[in-house]
Design an enzyme around this catalytic site. Structure first.
Site, mmCIF file in Angstrom:
data_model
loop_
_atom_site.group_PDB
_atom_site.id
_atom_site.type_symbol
_atom_site.label_atom_id
_atom_site.label_comp_id
_atom_site.label_asym_id
_atom_site.label_seq_id
_atom_site.Cartn_x
_atom_site.Cartn_y
_atom_site.Cartn_z
ATOM 1 N N SER A 178 0.877 -1.247 -0.129
ATOM 2 C CA SER A 178 0.016 0.162 0.085
ATOM 3 C C SER A 178 1.009 1.252 0.064
ATOM 4 O O SER A 178 1.725 1.438 -0.928
ATOM 5 C CB SER A 178 -1.010 -0.025 1.197
ATOM 6 O OG SER A 178 -1.907 0.844 1.152
ATOM 7 N N ASP A 395 -8.978 -5.661 -4.633
ATOM 8 C CA ASP A 395 -8.491 -4.638 -3.678
ATOM 9 C C ASP A 395 -9.454 -3.441 -3.599
ATOM 10 O O ASP A 395 -9.579 -2.985 -4.582
ATOM 11 C CB ASP A 395 -7.204 -4.298 -4.222
ATOM 12 C CG ASP A 395 -6.444 -3.157 -3.115
ATOM 13 O OD1 ASP A 395 -7.259 -2.562 -2.447
ATOM 14 O OD2 ASP A 395 -5.300 -3.101 -3.234
ATOM 15 N N HIS A 436 -6.972 -5.936 -0.288
ATOM 16 C CA HIS A 436 -5.875 -4.909 -0.065
ATOM 17 C C HIS A 436 -4.912 -5.609 0.655
ATOM 18 O O HIS A 436 -4.897 -5.763 1.978
ATOM 19 C CB HIS A 436 -6.306 -3.636 0.502
ATOM 20 C CG HIS A 436 -5.498 -2.803 0.414
ATOM 21 N ND1 HIS A 436 -4.921 -2.204 -0.697
ATOM 22 C CD2 HIS A 436 -5.002 -1.775 1.701
ATOM 23 C CE1 HIS A 436 -4.109 -1.196 -0.244
ATOM 24 N NE2 HIS A 436 -4.159 -0.850 0.890
#
Ligand code: CA
Length: 517
Positions: A178, A395, A436
């Site tokens: 991320s 995601d 995610h």
């Protein structure tokens, strides 16, 4: 008996020696602009008090020497770091990243690296906590966040290794997802000598457009007030939307398994959800206004010149439990804090009229070079650096299409007649059914963090795969990565092969298995 006694005595003095070597670091470590706050030997299973407001305690899985310190990065900013130095060290250095706008030393990843015998460092990214408030009136804190904190980790971490183990590290690695994925790409772009191998998951690259996209998705559905916002889709309707999308696209990959292997093949026909006679939301149907909002969500975000600013939301992601924050009618804290405290530098900035023009302004400003949208990885490639990147195909926070776009950006920048593709140093793995960074229906566990059921070999563990690529005699590049599902209800664990992009994951009916072509 005598041998056992000798072993016990030797172990006692070794551990005692490590304890004193660790404690000594508070006195002996001298690093420019750096204050060592604490050095503490911690036995496995012992609870420690952690730094910062994000969590209060951690329990190392394996014994470690933890070193906590602070580095002054300017007259108005500093980076707090913590390093874990394992008893059994294989000579490798590992830096780990952050998430969101954080502010949080990633203790879970420190523990993971330490357990895997890496000397591992993490930082607070230049400010404490999840909020972006620290960016207000302080461009140097923004610089720490956008590009400096990971470089600090590399500079400081390598010196601590030499002081503690009395020899330099062999190879250096980075692991993040991320924002951590963006930090990894940024490191390769700006500080190509810092890490030999980088694992960058679901990278938050093209950062300004990512945050603008996140904000605009909520603008498309509007506030949760039917009278003022006919486009708003109540959260109670999303399960039927998710079911319809799964019904339309699950089988495109040849297997009905609640996983859409290639969301880009999913050509949605959302009119099937339309309410008859547009009489309002009965039986999970959607009004014309709501369908128009859905159509915008599942289309790329376009700029004022109709150019693509950001890829579309991946169909199938709405089935993820975390999706609601994207469509609950209020702009989520990450884009809101970045816009308010960093871009506008105005704590009372209002989002009432936020539009694509604001997205483009934020992108043009590109504070601290945060966009991380540049394919110029020549220096990193030429010094032998390698990157593995991965992205879940459901995601709900960062559309996986951005990792395809990044691959294309790097390919376009670096392709030459002698290097027709970027496979020699950059590989992308798209992970069907993963949310995610982790989680989801798919075989999402492959060593991106500590996970109980991952086989720790180079085929199943992405961190070991990058080590193999850097260190093995024949520089064995990962062709495939095998992930495992993590059943939550005692179900059967299933493995699935993940393919190196642009290879595709294809169902083989006869073999009853997915393969790569
Ligand atoms: Ca499927």
């Amino acid at each position: 008996m005598l041998r056992l006694l000798k072993f016990l005595i030797s172990s006692f003095f070794t551990i005692r020696g490590r304890k004193y070597d660790c404690l000594d670091l508070t006195m002996t470590l001298t690093i420019a602009n750096t204050t060592i706050l604490e050095a503490q030997y911690v036995a496995s299973g012992e609870t420690i008090s952690t730094y910062g407001s994000c969590q209060s305690a951690a329990v190392p899985t394996s014994s470690t020497c933890r070193v906590l310190g602070v580095v002054s990065t300017s007259s108005t900013s500093n980076v707090h770091f913590e390093m874990w130095l394992p008893d059994t060290w294989f000579g490798r250095f590992l830096g780990v990243g952050n998430g969101g706008l954080g502010g949080c030393i990633d203790y879970a990843q420190l523990d993971y690296g330490n357990t895997m015998h890496f000397a591992t460092i993490g930082s607070d990214n230049g400010h404490d906590g999840e909020s972006g408030l620290s960016f207000l009136n302080n461009p140097e804190v923004i610089n720490d966040f956008t590009h400096r904190a990971i470089h600090v980790e590399a500079v400081v971490g390598k010196q601590i290794i030499e002081a503690y183990y009395k020899k330099p590290h062999s190879k250096s690695y980075y692991l993040g997802c991320s924002t951590g994925g963006r930090q990894g790409i940024q490191s390769a772009l700006l500080f190509p000598d810092d890490f030999d191998g980088i694992v960058a998951g679901a990278p938050a690259v093209d950062f300004n457009h990512l945050l603008g996209w996140t904000a605009m998705l909520n603008r498309f559905v509007g506030a949760p007030n039917p009278e003022n916002s006919p486009t708003f889709i109540p959260l109670s309707l999303w399960p039927s939307i998710a079911q319809e999308i799964m019904d339309q696209c699950d089988s495109l990959d040849g297997l009905k398994d609640a996983i859409i292997t290639e969301p880009d093949d999913c050509d949605l026909r959302l009119q099937t959800l339309a309410c008859e006679g547009d009489m309002g939301n009965t039986d999970g149907c959607l009004t014309t206004a709501q369908l128009e909002a859905l159509d915008k969500i599942y289309s790329p975000l376009l700029g004022t010149q109709r150019q693509v600013l950001y890829p579309r939301y991946d169909p199938g992601s709405e089935a993820d439990g975390d999706f609601a924050a994207m469509f609950n009618g209020s702009i989520s804290s990450i884009p809101a804090d970045w816009e308010r405290y960093a871009v506008q530098n105005n704590a009372s900035f209002s989002f009432a009229d936020y539009s694509i023009a604001d997205v483009e302004y934020t992108s043009m400003l590109d504070l601290g070079g945060v966009s991380t949208w540049n394919g110029s990885l020549t220096s990193f490639r030429e010094r032998g650096g390698k990157i593995i990147t991965y992205h879940g195909r459901r995601d709900p926070g960062i559309a996986s299409g951005i990792s395809k776009r990044l691959h294309a950006l790097v390919s376009t920048a670096l392709s030459s007649p002698s290097h027709p593709n970027i496979d020699d140093f950059y590989r992308l793995f798209l992970i069907p059914g993963m949310g995610h960074c982790s989680g989801g229906q798919g075989a999402w566990a492959f060593g991106q963090g500590l996970s109980a059921n991952v086989v720790n070999d180079t085929e199943h563990n992405v961190l070991l795969a990058i080590v193999d690529w850097i260190e093995s005699e024949d520089f064995k590049a990962p062709e495939r990565i095998v992930g495992s599902t993590v059943p939550v209800d005692g179900g059967e664990m299933v493995e699935r092969v993940h393919c190196r992009y642009p290879q595709r994951s294809v169902w083989d009916v006869n073999g009853d298995v997915f393969g790569c072509v």
